[in-house]
Design a protein around this motif. Structure first.
Motif, PDB file in Angstrom:
ATOM      1  N   GLN A  89     -18.864   8.861  17.216  1.00 39.82           N
ATOM      2  CA  GLN A  89     -20.132   8.469  17.845  1.00 39.82           C
ATOM      3  C   GLN A  89     -19.856   7.312  18.802  1.00 39.82           C
ATOM      4  N   GLU A  90     -20.786   7.099  19.722  1.00 37.91           N
ATOM      5  CA  GLU A  90     -20.563   6.079  20.742  1.00 37.91           C
ATOM      6  C   GLU A  90     -20.598   4.668  20.172  1.00 37.91           C
ATOM      7  N   PHE A  91     -21.499   4.401  19.238  1.00 42.24           N
ATOM      8  CA  PHE A  91     -21.603   3.087  18.619  1.00 42.24           C
ATOM      9  C   PHE A  91     -21.596   3.265  17.103  1.00 42.24           C
ATOM     10  N   ALA A  92     -20.617   2.657  16.434  1.00 40.95           N
ATOM     11  CA  ALA A  92     -20.476   2.796  14.991  1.00 40.95           C
ATOM     12  C   ALA A  92     -20.670   1.451  14.310  1.00 40.95           C
ATOM     13  N   ILE A  93     -21.512   1.425  13.288  1.00 41.12           N
ATOM     14  CA  ILE A  93     -21.676   0.241  12.454  1.00 41.12           C
ATOM     15  C   ILE A  93     -20.659   0.336  11.321  1.00 41.12           C
ATOM     16  N   LEU A  94     -19.766  -0.663  11.236  1.00 41.06           N
ATOM     17  CA  LEU A  94     -18.653  -0.593  10.298  1.00 41.06           C
ATOM     18  C   LEU A  94     -18.484  -1.911   9.557  1.00 41.06           C
ATOM     19  N   PRO A  95     -17.988  -1.857   8.325  1.00 41.25           N
ATOM     20  CA  PRO A  95     -17.687  -3.099   7.608  1.00 41.25           C
ATOM     21  C   PRO A  95     -16.596  -3.871   8.341  1.00 41.25           C
ATOM     22  N   ALA A  96     -16.766  -5.169   8.442  1.00 38.10           N
ATOM     23  CA  ALA A  96     -15.805  -5.983   9.180  1.00 38.10           C
ATOM     24  C   ALA A  96     -14.418  -5.914   8.573  1.00 38.10           C
ATOM     25  N   ASP A  97     -14.334  -5.691   7.248  1.00 40.47           N
ATOM     26  CA  ASP A  97     -13.011  -5.667   6.622  1.00 40.47           C
ATOM     27  C   ASP A  97     -12.268  -4.363   6.847  1.00 40.47           C
ATOM     28  N   ARG A  98     -12.865  -3.435   7.610  1.00 40.58           N
ATOM     29  CA  ARG A  98     -12.162  -2.214   7.986  1.00 40.58           C
ATOM     30  C   ARG A  98     -11.870  -2.181   9.488  1.00 40.58           C
ATOM     31  N   ILE A  99     -11.984  -3.335  10.121  1.00 39.20           N
ATOM     32  CA  ILE A  99     -11.752  -3.473  11.556  1.00 39.20           C
ATOM     33  C   ILE A  99     -10.558  -4.387  11.771  1.00 39.20           C
ATOM     34  N   VAL A 100      -9.647  -3.975  12.642  1.00 40.19           N
ATOM     35  CA  VAL A 100      -8.402  -4.715  12.870  1.00 40.19           C
ATOM     36  C   VAL A 100      -8.212  -4.901  14.374  1.00 40.19           C
ATOM     37  N   HIS A 101      -7.749  -6.078  14.752  1.00 41.45           N
ATOM     38  CA  HIS A 101      -7.475  -6.338  16.166  1.00 41.45           C
ATOM     39  C   HIS A 101      -6.379  -5.403  16.676  1.00 41.45           C
ATOM     40  N   LEU A 102      -6.577  -4.878  17.871  1.00 38.78           N
ATOM     41  CA  LEU A 102      -5.606  -4.002  18.521  1.00 38.78           C
ATOM     42  C   LEU A 102      -4.831  -4.823  19.549  1.00 38.78           C
ATOM     43  N   PRO A 103      -3.498  -4.904  19.401  1.00 36.67           N
ATOM     44  CA  PRO A 103      -2.708  -5.672  20.370  1.00 36.67           C
ATOM     45  C   PRO A 103      -2.993  -5.242  21.812  1.00 36.67           C
ATOM     46  N   ASP A 104      -2.950  -6.202  22.718  1.00 35.24           N
ATOM     47  CA  ASP A 104      -3.344  -5.962  24.107  1.00 35.24           C
ATOM     48  C   ASP A 104      -2.551  -4.841  24.767  1.00 35.24           C
ATOM     49  N   ALA A 105      -1.284  -4.707  24.411  1.00 39.60           N
ATOM     50  CA  ALA A 105      -0.441  -3.698  25.067  1.00 39.60           C
ATOM     51  C   ALA A 105      -0.686  -2.292  24.556  1.00 39.60           C
ATOM     52  N   ALA A 106      -1.458  -2.147  23.487  1.00 39.01           N
ATOM     53  CA  ALA A 106      -1.681  -0.833  22.878  1.00 39.01           C
ATOM     54  C   ALA A 106      -2.923  -0.170  23.449  1.00 39.01           C
ATOM     55  N   GLY A 107      -2.815   1.118  23.753  1.00 34.75           N
ATOM     56  CA  GLY A 107      -3.958   1.872  24.238  1.00 34.75           C
ATOM     57  C   GLY A 107      -4.873   2.291  23.096  1.00 34.75           C
ATOM     58  N   PHE A 108      -6.096   2.679  23.445  1.00 39.31           N
ATOM     59  CA  PHE A 108      -7.056   3.100  22.428  1.00 39.31           C
ATOM     60  C   PHE A 108      -6.615   4.398  21.737  1.00 39.31           C
ATOM     61  N   GLU A 109      -5.863   5.246  22.445  1.00 33.45           N
ATOM     62  CA  GLU A 109      -5.378   6.465  21.797  1.00 33.45           C
ATOM     63  C   GLU A 109      -4.399   6.123  20.676  1.00 33.45           C
ATOM     64  N   LEU A 110      -3.619   5.061  20.847  1.00 31.19           N
ATOM     65  CA  LEU A 110      -2.743   4.608  19.777  1.00 31.19           C
ATOM     66  C   LEU A 110      -3.566   4.036  18.625  1.00 31.19           C
ATOM     67  N   GLY A 111      -4.553   3.205  18.954  1.00 32.86           N
ATOM     68  CA  GLY A 111      -5.392   2.625  17.915  1.00 32.86           C
ATOM     69  C   GLY A 111      -6.075   3.674  17.062  1.00 32.86           C
ATOM     70  N   ALA A 112      -6.533   4.755  17.700  1.00 34.36           N
ATOM     71  CA  ALA A 112      -7.210   5.823  16.965  1.00 34.36           C
ATOM     72  C   ALA A 112      -6.250   6.693  16.177  1.00 34.36           C
ATOM     73  N   SER A 113      -4.953   6.561  16.427  1.00 31.05           N
ATOM     74  CA  SER A 113      -3.938   7.355  15.735  1.00 31.05           C
ATOM     75  C   SER A 113      -3.348   6.626  14.540  1.00 31.05           C
ATOM     76  N   LEU A 114      -3.770   5.399  14.295  1.00 31.45           N
ATOM     77  CA  LEU A 114      -3.236   4.612  13.186  1.00 31.45           C
ATOM     78  C   LEU A 114      -3.991   4.987  11.909  1.00 31.45           C
ATOM     79  N   GLY A 115      -4.739   4.097  11.341  1.00 29.30           N
ATOM     80  CA  GLY A 115      -5.585   4.429  10.204  1.00 29.30           C
ATOM     81  C   GLY A 115      -4.891   5.213   9.115  1.00 29.30           C
ATOM     82  N   VAL A 116      -5.442   6.365   8.784  1.00 25.39           N
ATOM     83  CA  VAL A 116      -4.958   7.157   7.653  1.00 25.39           C
ATOM     84  C   VAL A 116      -3.455   7.450   7.741  1.00 25.39           C
ATOM     85  N   PRO A 117      -2.923   7.948   8.873  1.00 28.10           N
ATOM     86  CA  PRO A 117      -1.488   8.273   8.877  1.00 28.10           C
ATOM     87  C   PRO A 117      -0.579   7.063   8.697  1.00 28.10           C
TER      88      PRO A 117
END
Length: 329
Positions: A89-117
């Motif tokens: 969804q375009e805007f997601a309400i999420l617990p803050a403890d499940r949110i992690v800073h994404l390093p500046d050099a990393a693209g959003f496609e990388l960020g979305a590929s982390l998590g479970v795997p």
């Protein structure tokens, strides 16, 4: 059934943030969750926005949240675990403890590929009796890690994290195409178990046996693991591909002091999740977790309105990572 609807974006409550999702990641657990815990049983909520993983930009911060501010680039994990609001969804309400800073050099496609795997891979690499509880450069020096199914998303992350931490990495695959992906991910040695004697090949590479196994198919690989595991070796099981029951030679495993460690990311606990997130950010900042075909993890992308097709692609066994492009970066 998945359908696209328009809703007003709610504000975050205490301990929550609102994230403008740029890319949402799809995992096998996402399509499986839509069927309920068991066939014929209802979903835990009347309506669910799917997908555990994603990346985007903090859009609003609720009361009591520290360390996150509007405009921060972030990645999310377990977004829809025991909650009705995932990342598709375009805007997601999420617990803050499940949110992690994404390093500046990393693209959003990388960020979305982390998590479970990546978090599953981290846990699998840190449960060995003689191994480290945290990962970083040098943490796995002198150890040999066998990754079963190195062309899968968890296998890919396990190869990358193990190599980053200093291990010698062996992986098994089922085709030359998957061998090429595992090699691109960074595996030192790739064994095609359909084309060669896997036991002989692995033993030739690791005469004293492998110290750790990251296992996706315990029933199918139980005999192989028994033949190649080292004394005090550890076999970390994160999935049940190939069947939910396995047979073990008890005396053989006794003699080698073998540890089988089963793991499920959803129930490992906050301490393990926090450790994984911190180490993964370190690895990302070091450039150790790239994605894309050149890095061994092809990306298959769908627009948000085709989220159902994205889930179908994962269910069909699409190699690599399936992503949903939700909004502009």
């Amino acid at each position: 059934m998945l359908r696209l609807v328009e809703r007003e974006a709610p504000g975050p409550g205490a301990g929550e943030v609102r994230v403008r999702i740029v890319v949402s990641g799809v995992n096998p657990t996402d399509w499986k969750a839509r069927a309920g815990s068991r066939a014929g049983q209802p979903l835990p909520f009347a309506e669910v926005v799917p997908n555990q993983d994603g990346a985007g930009v903090v859009d609003a911060v609720g009361p009591g949240v520290v360390g996150l501010t509007v405009g921060d680039r972030v990645w999310a994990y377990l977004a829809a675990h025991e909650r009705p609001t995932g990342t598709a969804q375009e805007f997601a309400i999420l617990p803050a403890d499940r949110i992690v800073h994404l390093p500046d050099a990393a693209g959003f496609e990388l960020g979305a590929s982390l998590g479970v795997p990546a978090m599953t891979a981290h846990r699998a690499l840190t449960v060995s009796e003689a191994g480290p509880s945290r990962l970083g450069p040098g943490a796995l020096d002198g150890r040999t890690v066998l990754v079963a199914g190195g062309a899968g998303a968890v296998g890919h992350a396990a190869i990358q994290l193990a190599r980053w931490a200093g291990a010698t990495v062996i992986t098994t695959v089922s085709s030359p195409e998957k061998a090429a992906l595992a090699t691109a991910a960074g595996a030192h040695h790739v064994v095609d178990y359909r084309a060669t004697d896997a036991t002989a090949a692995i033993r030739a590479l690791a005469p004293d046996g492998v110290d750790q196994v990251v296992e996706v198919s315990p029933a199918r690989n139980a005999e192989l693991n028994a033949r190649v595991i080292a004394n005090h070796g550890s076999i970390a099981v994160y999935a049940t591909d190939g069947g939910g029951e396995m047979t073990l030679d008890v005396r053989h495993h006794f003699a080698l002091n073998v540890r089988y460690q089963f793991l499920l990311l959803y129930t490992v606990g906050r301490e393990a999740l926090t450790a994984a997130a911190e180490d993964i950010v370190h690895a990302v900042a070091d450039g150790a977790l790239p994605v894309g075909e050149d890095a061994g993890l092809p990306l298959t992308r769908f627009p948000l309105e085709r989220a159902a097709a994205a889930h179908d692609a994962v269910e069909a066994g699409t190699i690599g990572k399936v992503l949903i492009d939700v909004s502009a970066a």
